[in-house]
Write a protein that holds these residues in place. Structure first.
Motif, PDB file in Angstrom:
ATOM      1  N   CYS A  52       0.843  -1.193   0.000  1.00 47.28           N
ATOM      2  CA  CYS A  52       0.000   0.000   0.000  1.00 47.28           C
ATOM      3  C   CYS A  52       0.881   1.246   0.000  1.00 47.28           C
ATOM      4  O   CYS A  52       2.098   1.156   0.143  1.00 47.28           O
ATOM      5  N   CYS A  74      -3.745   2.249   2.758  1.00 44.38           N
ATOM      6  CA  CYS A  74      -3.194   1.157   3.560  1.00 44.38           C
ATOM      7  C   CYS A  74      -4.243   0.422   4.389  1.00 44.38           C
ATOM      8  O   CYS A  74      -3.959  -0.608   4.966  1.00 44.38           O
ATOM      9  N   ASN A  75      -5.472   0.919   4.445  1.00 50.74           N
ATOM     10  CA  ASN A  75      -6.505   0.229   5.216  1.00 50.74           C
ATOM     11  C   ASN A  75      -7.556  -0.420   4.319  1.00 50.74           C
ATOM     12  O   ASN A  75      -8.636  -0.741   4.755  1.00 50.74           O
ATOM     13  N   TRP A  76      -7.230  -0.648   3.041  1.00 47.46           N
ATOM     14  CA  TRP A  76      -8.223  -1.206   2.111  1.00 47.46           C
ATOM     15  C   TRP A  76      -8.590  -2.633   2.430  1.00 47.46           C
ATOM     16  O   TRP A  76      -9.656  -3.113   2.049  1.00 47.46           O
ATOM     17  N   LYS A  78      -9.081  -3.760   5.483  1.00 46.44           N
ATOM     18  CA  LYS A  78      -9.780  -3.771   6.756  1.00 46.44           C
ATOM     19  C   LYS A  78     -11.181  -4.342   6.599  1.00 46.44           C
ATOM     20  O   LYS A  78     -11.884  -4.054   5.635  1.00 46.44           O
TER      21      LYS A  78
END
Length: 85
Positions: A52, A74-76, A78
């Motif tokens: 990411c 970077c939280n895709w 989650k």
């Protein structure tokens, strides 16, 4: 009074520099070719480090290919179905 004038000029120069840099960054994110967005085919965003963050992708139109900047959050991955209590 002289310091106030110097401060104002310095602040103005910093503001102009920031605007110029932002405009340059925006231009880099576009393919350099004269193709429209509909004519351009975009490749997958490949992060520079890890899975990411900032990366590059290919933008191809006709026989011209450019590398353009992209970003993968970077939280895709989650799990958004879970709620916090």
């Amino acid at each position: 009074c002289r310091m106030r004038g110097l401060f104002s000029v310095t602040l103005l120069l910093v503001l102009v520099l920031v605007l110029v840099l932002m405009a340059g960054k925006h231009e880099k994110s576009r393919p350099a070719s004269e193709c429209s967005t509909a004519e351009t085919q975009y490749g997958k965003c490949v992060p520079e480090d890890g899975d990411c963050g900032d990366g590059l992708r290919e933008a191809t139109c006709k026989d011209h290919t450019d590398k353009i900047h992209c970003r993968i959050p970077c939280n895709w991955k989650k799990d958004i179905s879970k709620t916090h209590t």
